[in-house]
Design a protein around this motif. Structure first.
Motif, PDB file in Angstrom:
ATOM      1  N   MET A   1     -12.487  -5.553  -6.627  1.00 59.08           N
ATOM      2  CA  MET A   1     -11.071  -5.902  -6.640  1.00 59.08           C
ATOM      3  C   MET A   1     -10.263  -4.632  -6.902  1.00 59.08           C
ATOM      4  O   MET A   1     -10.554  -3.884  -7.820  1.00 59.08           O
ATOM      5  CB  MET A   1     -10.818  -6.936  -7.746  1.00 59.08           C
ATOM      6  N   ILE A   2      -9.254  -4.386  -6.075  1.00 58.87           N
ATOM      7  CA  ILE A   2      -8.447  -3.188  -6.276  1.00 58.87           C
ATOM      8  C   ILE A   2      -7.407  -3.430  -7.358  1.00 58.87           C
ATOM      9  O   ILE A   2      -7.165  -4.568  -7.765  1.00 58.87           O
ATOM     10  CB  ILE A   2      -7.815  -2.704  -4.943  1.00 58.87           C
ATOM     11  N   PHE A   3      -6.797  -2.337  -7.806  1.00 56.99           N
ATOM     12  CA  PHE A   3      -5.919  -2.395  -8.978  1.00 56.99           C
ATOM     13  C   PHE A   3      -4.814  -3.440  -8.846  1.00 56.99           C
ATOM     14  O   PHE A   3      -4.581  -4.224  -9.759  1.00 56.99           O
ATOM     15  CB  PHE A   3      -5.311  -1.012  -9.246  1.00 56.99           C
ATOM     16  N   ASN A   4      -4.102  -3.432  -7.704  1.00 57.07           N
ATOM     17  CA  ASN A   4      -2.951  -4.338  -7.596  1.00 57.07           C
ATOM     18  C   ASN A   4      -3.374  -5.803  -7.690  1.00 57.07           C
ATOM     19  O   ASN A   4      -2.684  -6.621  -8.301  1.00 57.07           O
ATOM     20  CB  ASN A   4      -2.144  -4.074  -6.326  1.00 57.07           C
ATOM     21  N   GLU A   5      -4.532  -6.142  -7.121  1.00 60.71           N
ATOM     22  CA  GLU A   5      -5.027  -7.516  -7.217  1.00 60.71           C
ATOM     23  C   GLU A   5      -5.426  -7.851  -8.655  1.00 60.71           C
ATOM     24  O   GLU A   5      -5.157  -8.954  -9.141  1.00 60.71           O
ATOM     25  CB  GLU A   5      -6.224  -7.719  -6.285  1.00 60.71           C
ATOM     26  N   ARG A   6      -6.053  -6.893  -9.308  1.00 59.78           N
ATOM     27  CA  ARG A   6      -6.490  -7.109 -10.697  1.00 59.78           C
ATOM     28  C   ARG A   6      -5.291  -7.303 -11.615  1.00 59.78           C
ATOM     29  O   ARG A   6      -5.284  -8.183 -12.488  1.00 59.78           O
ATOM     30  CB  ARG A   6      -7.348  -5.922 -11.163  1.00 59.78           C
ATOM     31  N   LEU A   7      -4.267  -6.495 -11.422  1.00 60.75           N
ATOM     32  CA  LEU A   7      -3.073  -6.593 -12.245  1.00 60.75           C
ATOM     33  C   LEU A   7      -2.417  -7.970 -12.082  1.00 60.75           C
ATOM     34  O   LEU A   7      -2.096  -8.637 -13.073  1.00 60.75           O
ATOM     35  CB  LEU A   7      -2.071  -5.489 -11.863  1.00 60.75           C
ATOM     36  N   LYS A   8      -2.264  -8.390 -10.848  1.00 60.60           N
ATOM     37  CA  LYS A   8      -1.636  -9.685 -10.585  1.00 60.60           C
ATOM     38  C   LYS A   8      -2.468 -10.826 -11.166  1.00 60.60           C
ATOM     39  O   LYS A   8      -1.942 -11.747 -11.787  1.00 60.60           O
ATOM     40  CB  LYS A   8      -1.435  -9.883  -9.083  1.00 60.60           C
ATOM     41  N   LYS A   9      -3.793 -10.749 -10.992  1.00 58.14           N
ATOM     42  CA  LYS A   9      -4.687 -11.788 -11.509  1.00 58.14           C
ATOM     43  C   LYS A   9      -4.587 -11.891 -13.026  1.00 58.14           C
ATOM     44  O   LYS A   9      -4.476 -12.986 -13.589  1.00 58.14           O
ATOM     45  CB  LYS A   9      -6.129 -11.477 -11.098  1.00 58.14           C
ATOM     46  N   SER A  28      10.466  -1.504 -15.693  1.00 53.46           N
ATOM     47  CA  SER A  28      11.298  -2.448 -14.931  1.00 53.46           C
ATOM     48  C   SER A  28      10.420  -3.469 -14.209  1.00 53.46           C
ATOM     49  O   SER A  28       9.245  -3.215 -13.932  1.00 53.46           O
ATOM     50  CB  SER A  28      12.153  -1.691 -13.915  1.00 53.46           C
ATOM     51  N   ARG A  29      11.006  -4.595 -13.878  1.00 53.68           N
ATOM     52  CA  ARG A  29      10.292  -5.616 -13.113  1.00 53.68           C
ATOM     53  C   ARG A  29       9.926  -5.071 -11.736  1.00 53.68           C
ATOM     54  O   ARG A  29       8.877  -5.368 -11.176  1.00 53.68           O
ATOM     55  CB  ARG A  29      11.157  -6.881 -12.964  1.00 53.68           C
ATOM     56  N   GLN A  30      10.796  -4.216 -11.186  1.00 54.89           N
ATOM     57  CA  GLN A  30      10.535  -3.621  -9.875  1.00 54.89           C
ATOM     58  C   GLN A  30       9.275  -2.753  -9.904  1.00 54.89           C
ATOM     59  O   GLN A  30       8.524  -2.724  -8.926  1.00 54.89           O
ATOM     60  CB  GLN A  30      11.737  -2.786  -9.409  1.00 54.89           C
ATOM     61  N   SER A  31       9.045  -2.076 -11.020  1.00 52.31           N
ATOM     62  CA  SER A  31       7.820  -1.265 -11.143  1.00 52.31           C
ATOM     63  C   SER A  31       6.589  -2.149 -11.064  1.00 52.31           C
ATOM     64  O   SER A  31       5.634  -1.850 -10.338  1.00 52.31           O
ATOM     65  CB  SER A  31       7.803  -0.483 -12.457  1.00 52.31           C
ATOM     66  N   VAL A  32       6.607  -3.253 -11.799  1.00 51.71           N
ATOM     67  CA  VAL A  32       5.479  -4.191 -11.775  1.00 51.71           C
ATOM     68  C   VAL A  32       5.286  -4.725 -10.355  1.00 51.71           C
ATOM     69  O   VAL A  32       4.159  -4.798  -9.856  1.00 51.71           O
ATOM     70  CB  VAL A  32       5.693  -5.349 -12.781  1.00 51.71           C
ATOM     71  N   SER A  33       6.367  -5.058  -9.692  1.00 50.52           N
ATOM     72  CA  SER A  33       6.292  -5.565  -8.325  1.00 50.52           C
ATOM     73  C   SER A  33       5.656  -4.537  -7.389  1.00 50.52           C
ATOM     74  O   SER A  33       4.785  -4.873  -6.579  1.00 50.52           O
ATOM     75  CB  SER A  33       7.693  -5.925  -7.823  1.00 50.52           C
ATOM     76  N   LYS A  34       6.056  -3.277  -7.514  1.00 49.91           N
ATOM     77  CA  LYS A  34       5.493  -2.217  -6.663  1.00 49.91           C
ATOM     78  C   LYS A  34       4.010  -2.023  -6.933  1.00 49.91           C
ATOM     79  O   LYS A  34       3.233  -1.765  -6.018  1.00 49.91           O
ATOM     80  CB  LYS A  34       6.257  -0.907  -6.854  1.00 49.91           C
ATOM     81  N   TRP A  35       3.605  -2.119  -8.196  1.00 49.80           N
ATOM     82  CA  TRP A  35       2.184  -1.981  -8.521  1.00 49.80           C
ATOM     83  C   TRP A  35       1.389  -3.129  -7.914  1.00 49.80           C
ATOM     84  O   TRP A  35       0.308  -2.926  -7.385  1.00 49.80           O
ATOM     85  CB  TRP A  35       1.960  -1.958 -10.030  1.00 49.80           C
ATOM     86  N   GLU A  36       1.931  -4.343  -8.009  1.00 51.70           N
ATOM     87  CA  GLU A  36       1.208  -5.514  -7.510  1.00 51.70           C
ATOM     88  C   GLU A  36       1.152  -5.563  -5.987  1.00 51.70           C
ATOM     89  O   GLU A  36       0.229  -6.144  -5.427  1.00 51.70           O
ATOM     90  CB  GLU A  36       1.829  -6.800  -8.050  1.00 51.70           C
ATOM     91  N   MET A  61     -10.297  -1.301 -14.823  1.00 51.72           N
ATOM     92  CA  MET A  61      -9.068  -1.248 -14.031  1.00 51.72           C
ATOM     93  C   MET A  61      -9.122  -0.178 -12.945  1.00 51.72           C
ATOM     94  O   MET A  61      -8.584  -0.359 -11.862  1.00 51.72           O
ATOM     95  CB  MET A  61      -7.859  -1.005 -14.939  1.00 51.72           C
ATOM     96  N   LEU A  62      -9.789   0.934 -13.249  1.00 47.74           N
ATOM     97  CA  LEU A  62      -9.778   2.066 -12.321  1.00 47.74           C
ATOM     98  C   LEU A  62     -10.930   2.080 -11.320  1.00 47.74           C
ATOM     99  O   LEU A  62     -10.763   2.521 -10.194  1.00 47.74           O
ATOM    100  CB  LEU A  62      -9.826   3.387 -13.103  1.00 47.74           C
ATOM    101  N   ARG A  63     -12.083   1.680 -11.749  1.00 51.62           N
ATOM    102  CA  ARG A  63     -13.298   1.844 -10.971  1.00 51.62           C
ATOM    103  C   ARG A  63     -13.201   1.318  -9.542  1.00 51.62           C
ATOM    104  O   ARG A  63     -13.698   1.916  -8.623  1.00 51.62           O
ATOM    105  CB  ARG A  63     -14.402   1.110 -11.676  1.00 51.62           C
ATOM    106  N   SER A  64     -12.573   0.195  -9.367  1.00 51.61           N
ATOM    107  CA  SER A  64     -12.578  -0.446  -8.060  1.00 51.61           C
ATOM    108  C   SER A  64     -11.547   0.135  -7.088  1.00 51.61           C
ATOM    109  O   SER A  64     -11.613  -0.123  -5.902  1.00 51.61           O
ATOM    110  CB  SER A  64     -12.316  -1.946  -8.227  1.00 51.61           C
ATOM    111  N   GLU A  67      -8.108   5.066  -4.614  1.00 51.98           N
ATOM    112  CA  GLU A  67      -6.825   5.770  -4.521  1.00 51.98           C
ATOM    113  C   GLU A  67      -6.183   5.945  -5.898  1.00 51.98           C
ATOM    114  O   GLU A  67      -5.684   7.013  -6.228  1.00 51.98           O
ATOM    115  CB  GLU A  67      -5.880   4.997  -3.593  1.00 51.98           C
ATOM    116  N   LEU A  68      -6.238   4.917  -6.711  1.00 51.91           N
ATOM    117  CA  LEU A  68      -5.694   5.015  -8.071  1.00 51.91           C
ATOM    118  C   LEU A  68      -6.488   6.011  -8.898  1.00 51.91           C
ATOM    119  O   LEU A  68      -5.918   6.808  -9.647  1.00 51.91           O
ATOM    120  CB  LEU A  68      -5.681   3.647  -8.757  1.00 51.91           C
ATOM    121  N   LYS A  69      -7.802   5.988  -8.758  1.00 54.06           N
ATOM    122  CA  LYS A  69      -8.657   6.920  -9.498  1.00 54.06           C
ATOM    123  C   LYS A  69      -8.288   8.363  -9.143  1.00 54.06           C
ATOM    124  O   LYS A  69      -8.163   9.212 -10.022  1.00 54.06           O
ATOM    125  CB  LYS A  69     -10.123   6.633  -9.169  1.00 54.06           C
TER     126      LYS A  69
END
Length: 151
Positions: A1-9, A28-36, A61-64, A67-69
């Protein structure tokens, strides 16, 4: 699972809105939205806060997410860069200052007829080449940092 999916889950598992999560981690909420949505990634500091908040390891959080890593690695390199850059730039500027001072004293001695001595007790070679050495060391150090730390 990539970061954005993990964060949302993890956020949805706790029944938090994006606004709720944003308030908890002071973004900001916009930051969370961009990450997700995968449009952006948080800094390593935020990733640490998120892992503490969700009770999961940073590794999970990082392993999967390759690009984030890579971004975290680049960010960590950039954290050290300004300190060393400032050091080598200071060494270079000290060399420039000493060279200008030496040229000014030489000009005064030659054209005005003063008899100003430059650090009498030191070896002549040290006094002559110290500004040049400082400028070369500062310039090379600064250039090497660009090769190491910048994309």
């Amino acid at each position: 699972m990539i970061f954005n999916e993990r964060l949302k889950k993890e956020r949805e598992k706790r029944e938090w809105s994006q606004t709720d999560l944003a308030e908890k981690i002071h973004v900001s909420r916009q930051s969370v939205s961009k990450w997700e949505t995968g449009k952006n990634y948080p800094s390593i500091e935020i990733i640490i806060v998120l892992s503490d908040l969700f009770g999961i390891t940073i590794d999970e959080m990082l392993r999967s997410d390759k690009e984030l890593k890579e971004q975290v690695i680049q960010d960590s390199k950039k954290l050290a860069y300004p300190k060393w850059k400032t050091f080598f730039d200071s060494v270079f500027m000290l060399g420039v200052f000493l060279l200008l001072a030496k040229l000014l004293i030489f000009g005064l001695n030659y054209f005005v007829g003063t008899d100003i001595m430059i650090l009498e007790g030191l070896p002549k070679g040290l006094v002559s080449f110290a500004p040049l050495v400082l400028m070369v060391v500062g310039g090379i150090g600064s250039d090497q940092l660009k090769k190491i730390y910048i994309d």
